[in-house]
Design a protein around this motif. Structure first.
Motif, PDB file in Angstrom:
ATOM      1  N   TRP A   1       2.768   9.407   8.036  1.00 17.98           N
ATOM      2  CA  TRP A   1       2.550  10.444   7.028  1.00 17.98           C
ATOM      3  C   TRP A   1       2.981  11.811   7.556  1.00 17.98           C
ATOM      4  O   TRP A   1       2.886  12.073   8.750  1.00 17.98           O
ATOM      5  CB  TRP A   1       1.055  10.536   6.682  1.00 17.98           C
ATOM      6  CG  TRP A   1       0.598   9.509   5.717  1.00 17.98           C
ATOM      7  CD1 TRP A   1       0.244   8.221   6.004  1.00 17.98           C
ATOM      8  CD2 TRP A   1       0.456   9.674   4.307  1.00 17.98           C
ATOM      9  NE1 TRP A   1      -0.115   7.581   4.858  1.00 17.98           N
ATOM     10  CE2 TRP A   1      -0.003   8.439   3.801  1.00 17.98           C
ATOM     11  CE3 TRP A   1       0.662  10.738   3.425  1.00 17.98           C
ATOM     12  CZ2 TRP A   1      -0.248   8.249   2.441  1.00 17.98           C
ATOM     13  CZ3 TRP A   1       0.412  10.553   2.068  1.00 17.98           C
ATOM     14  CH2 TRP A   1      -0.030   9.314   1.599  1.00 17.98           C
TER      15      TRP A   1
ATOM     16  N   HIS B   1       5.349   8.834   4.360  1.00 16.65           N
ATOM     17  CA  HIS B   1       4.740   9.310   3.124  1.00 16.65           C
ATOM     18  C   HIS B   1       4.396  10.789   3.282  1.00 16.65           C
ATOM     19  O   HIS B   1       4.224  11.287   4.397  1.00 16.65           O
ATOM     20  CB  HIS B   1       3.486   8.502   2.819  1.00 16.65           C
ATOM     21  CG  HIS B   1       3.743   7.029   2.761  1.00 16.65           C
ATOM     22  ND1 HIS B   1       4.464   6.443   1.757  1.00 16.65           N
ATOM     23  CD2 HIS B   1       3.404   6.033   3.614  1.00 16.65           C
ATOM     24  CE1 HIS B   1       4.548   5.140   1.976  1.00 16.65           C
ATOM     25  NE2 HIS B   1       3.917   4.873   3.106  1.00 16.65           N
TER      26      HIS B   1
ATOM     27  N   ARG C   1       3.287  11.274  -2.169  1.00 11.96           N
ATOM     28  CA  ARG C   1       2.169  10.536  -2.765  1.00 11.96           C
ATOM     29  C   ARG C   1       1.078  11.441  -3.324  1.00 11.96           C
ATOM     30  O   ARG C   1       0.420  11.092  -4.284  1.00 11.96           O
ATOM     31  CB  ARG C   1       1.514   9.626  -1.712  1.00 11.96           C
ATOM     32  CG  ARG C   1       2.476   8.769  -0.922  1.00 11.96           C
ATOM     33  CD  ARG C   1       3.218   7.784  -1.779  1.00 11.96           C
ATOM     34  NE  ARG C   1       2.340   6.800  -2.398  1.00 11.96           N
ATOM     35  CZ  ARG C   1       2.612   5.500  -2.503  1.00 11.96           C
ATOM     36  NH1 ARG C   1       3.742   5.036  -2.011  1.00 11.96           N
ATOM     37  NH2 ARG C   1       1.796   4.681  -3.101  1.00 11.96           N
TER      38      ARG C   1
ATOM     39  N   THR D   1      -3.265  12.435 -12.268  1.00 10.18           N
ATOM     40  CA  THR D   1      -2.082  11.708 -11.807  1.00 10.18           C
ATOM     41  C   THR D   1      -0.878  12.156 -12.628  1.00 10.18           C
ATOM     42  O   THR D   1      -1.014  12.564 -13.799  1.00 10.18           O
ATOM     43  CB  THR D   1      -2.233  10.178 -11.934  1.00 10.18           C
ATOM     44  OG1 THR D   1      -2.527   9.864 -13.297  1.00 10.18           O
ATOM     45  CG2 THR D   1      -3.334   9.651 -11.051  1.00 10.18           C
TER      46      THR D   1
ATOM     47  N   HIS E   1       3.537   8.372 -10.219  1.00 13.79           N
ATOM     48  CA  HIS E   1       2.837   7.763  -9.084  1.00 13.79           C
ATOM     49  C   HIS E   1       2.079   8.798  -8.241  1.00 13.79           C
ATOM     50  O   HIS E   1       1.388   8.448  -7.281  1.00 13.79           O
ATOM     51  CB  HIS E   1       3.846   7.048  -8.168  1.00 13.79           C
ATOM     52  CG  HIS E   1       4.659   8.002  -7.358  1.00 13.79           C
ATOM     53  ND1 HIS E   1       5.771   8.645  -7.855  1.00 13.79           N
ATOM     54  CD2 HIS E   1       4.484   8.475  -6.094  1.00 13.79           C
ATOM     55  CE1 HIS E   1       6.249   9.440  -6.915  1.00 13.79           C
ATOM     56  NE2 HIS E   1       5.492   9.363  -5.847  1.00 13.79           N
TER      57      HIS E   1
ATOM     58  N   SER F   1      -0.637  11.514  -7.049  1.00 13.77           N
ATOM     59  CA  SER F   1      -2.052  11.869  -7.227  1.00 13.77           C
ATOM     60  C   SER F   1      -2.238  13.339  -6.901  1.00 13.77           C
ATOM     61  O   SER F   1      -1.659  13.835  -5.930  1.00 13.77           O
ATOM     62  CB  SER F   1      -2.937  11.040  -6.292  1.00 13.77           C
ATOM     63  OG  SER F   1      -2.811   9.661  -6.576  1.00 13.77           O
TER      64      SER F   1
ATOM     65  N   HIS G   1      -3.370   5.724   4.324  1.00 10.21           N
ATOM     66  CA  HIS G   1      -3.023   4.406   4.846  1.00 10.21           C
ATOM     67  C   HIS G   1      -1.517   4.317   5.107  1.00 10.21           C
ATOM     68  O   HIS G   1      -0.707   4.968   4.437  1.00 10.21           O
ATOM     69  CB  HIS G   1      -3.439   3.322   3.855  1.00 10.21           C
ATOM     70  CG  HIS G   1      -4.924   3.266   3.630  1.00 10.21           C
ATOM     71  ND1 HIS G   1      -5.780   2.567   4.444  1.00 10.21           N
ATOM     72  CD2 HIS G   1      -5.706   3.853   2.677  1.00 10.21           C
ATOM     73  CE1 HIS G   1      -7.024   2.702   4.015  1.00 10.21           C
ATOM     74  NE2 HIS G   1      -7.014   3.479   2.941  1.00 10.21           N
TER      75      HIS G   1
ATOM     76  N   ASP H   1       0.566   2.159   4.311  1.00  7.72           N
ATOM     77  CA  ASP H   1       1.392   1.685   3.187  1.00  7.72           C
ATOM     78  C   ASP H   1       1.487   2.716   2.060  1.00  7.72           C
ATOM     79  O   ASP H   1       2.041   2.420   0.999  1.00  7.72           O
ATOM     80  CB  ASP H   1       0.860   0.349   2.664  1.00  7.72           C
ATOM     81  CG  ASP H   1      -0.550   0.459   2.092  1.00  7.72           C
ATOM     82  OD1 ASP H   1      -1.101   1.580   2.067  1.00  7.72           O
ATOM     83  OD2 ASP H   1      -1.101  -0.577   1.668  1.00  7.72           O
TER      84      ASP H   1
ATOM     85  N   ARG I   1      -1.105   4.177   0.474  1.00  8.55           N
ATOM     86  CA  ARG I   1      -2.326   4.319  -0.321  1.00  8.55           C
ATOM     87  C   ARG I   1      -3.186   5.447   0.247  1.00  8.55           C
ATOM     88  O   ARG I   1      -3.150   5.724   1.456  1.00  8.55           O
ATOM     89  CB  ARG I   1      -3.144   3.024  -0.294  1.00  8.55           C
ATOM     90  CG  ARG I   1      -2.615   1.909  -1.166  1.00  8.55           C
ATOM     91  CD  ARG I   1      -3.483   0.673  -1.046  1.00  8.55           C
ATOM     92  NE  ARG I   1      -3.578   0.227   0.332  1.00  8.55           N
ATOM     93  CZ  ARG I   1      -4.703   0.214   1.053  1.00  8.55           C
ATOM     94  NH1 ARG I   1      -5.842   0.599   0.509  1.00  8.55           N
ATOM     95  NH2 ARG I   1      -4.699  -0.184   2.310  1.00  8.55           N
ATOM     96  N   VAL I   2      -3.965   6.048  -0.653  1.00 12.25           N
ATOM     97  CA  VAL I   2      -4.859   7.122  -0.238  1.00 12.25           C
ATOM     98  C   VAL I   2      -6.243   6.871  -0.818  1.00 12.25           C
ATOM     99  O   VAL I   2      -6.384   6.619  -2.017  1.00 12.25           O
ATOM    100  CB  VAL I   2      -4.347   8.487  -0.751  1.00 12.25           C
ATOM    101  CG1 VAL I   2      -5.334   9.600  -0.403  1.00 12.25           C
ATOM    102  CG2 VAL I   2      -2.985   8.795  -0.159  1.00 12.25           C
ATOM    103  N   ASP I   3      -7.256   6.905   0.029  1.00  9.00           N
ATOM    104  CA  ASP I   3      -8.636   6.922  -0.442  1.00  9.00           C
ATOM    105  C   ASP I   3      -9.153   8.337  -0.235  1.00  9.00           C
ATOM    106  O   ASP I   3      -8.809   8.988   0.768  1.00  9.00           O
ATOM    107  CB  ASP I   3      -9.505   5.939   0.358  1.00  9.00           C
ATOM    108  CG  ASP I   3      -9.049   4.505   0.181  1.00  9.00           C
ATOM    109  OD1 ASP I   3      -8.694   4.138  -0.950  1.00  9.00           O
ATOM    110  OD2 ASP I   3      -9.038   3.764   1.192  1.00  9.00           O
TER     111      ASP I   3
END
Ligand SMILES: [Fe+2]
Length: 261
Positions: free
Chosen positions: A107, A143, A182, A196, A199, A201, A234, A236, A238-240
């Protein structure tokens, strides 16, 4: 099968530090509230990086910025990225603005300056937009998370929407056209927000001091506690994310000290 460990990013925003001893923002000691935020957040985990998305100071004096830099580095010596807000004067921020990009595992965190000195409104200058495009392109295949002060979208509060990034739509179109970009995180709105766009966020984060009432027609402060945001990035893409509050903070807002802006 488990991939690389995710990166943990801590966002704090809208710190609104005061210069004079004992000075407050609507009755809130903003040094005290940001200390409470950092104490709680750093007790939860040690982040891989910290970002501060603007309005660092309500009194934009060089000494105050230097004091904050030393204070923050003393608590968290790791990677730090700061963007200026409408209450800041970028030329006075010194070491706080030394870093405009942080590389993490898989990232990159890229700062975007949306502020204009001495104006509440926001604009990404052609030079800053070009630099952002280049940085996002260069970051691939990593990312990208973009950190800025102002919302690039309307948030449903007319008095705050006046100050959204004027070329925010153009910005969103470009960023959401790149699959590796992302996330955009911002401050300014002093409240938790989530949107959003394709794609992409977009997350708004509460202030470390006072909060604005969601959906308010005009300047309005609510009683929600000082907050901050964790972002788990993450490998891949993804983001939490989670907003946390200092729930036991003794918040006493003095509305007679009303001073918008
Ligand atoms: Fe602010």
């Amino acid at each position: 099968m488990s991939g690389p460990d995710p990166e943990h990013l801590l966002q704090i925003t809208d710190v609104h530090l005061r210069a004079a001893p004992g000075a407050t923002l609507l009755g809130v000691d903003t040094w005290h509230s940001v200390a409470a935020v950092l104490d709680q957040a750093l007790a939860e985990r040690t982040p891989d990086a910290v970002i501060v998305t603007g309005d660092v100071s309500h009194d934009p004096e060089p000494d105050l910025y230097a004091r904050f830099y030393g204070w923050l580095k003393g608590r968290f010596p790791g990677p730090l990225l700061v963007t200026p807000g409408n209450h800041d004067v970028a030329g006075n921020m010194g070491a706080l603005l030394e870093v405009d990009r942080i590389e993490l595992s898989g990232w990159q965190v890229i700062a975007l300056d949306s502020h204009v000195d001495d104006e509440p409104g926001a604009l990404v200058s052609p030079a800053d937009f070009a630099a952002l495009r280049q940085a996002c392109t260069d970051a691939a295949p990593d990312h990208v998370l973009v950190a800025t002060h102002h919302p690039p979208v309307t948030i449903g509060s007319p008095w705050l929407d006046r100050d959204r990034i004027q070329n925010g739509q153009e910005l969103l179109e470009w960023l959401s056209g790149h699959s590796t970009v992302r996330v955009v995180v911002f401050g300014h709105a002093h409240q938790e927000l989530s949107f959003t766009h394709r794609h992409l966020s977009l997350f708004g984060t509460p202030s470390t001091c006072i909060q604005f009432e969601p959906g308010s027609e005009q300047f309005s402060v609510d009683g929600q506690k000082p907050g901050y945001r964790w972002l788990t990035l993450h490998a891949d893409g993804r983001v939490d994310t989670e907003v946390r509050r200092v729930e036991d903070y003794a918040l006493h807002i003095d509305r007679s000290a009303f001073a918008p802006g």
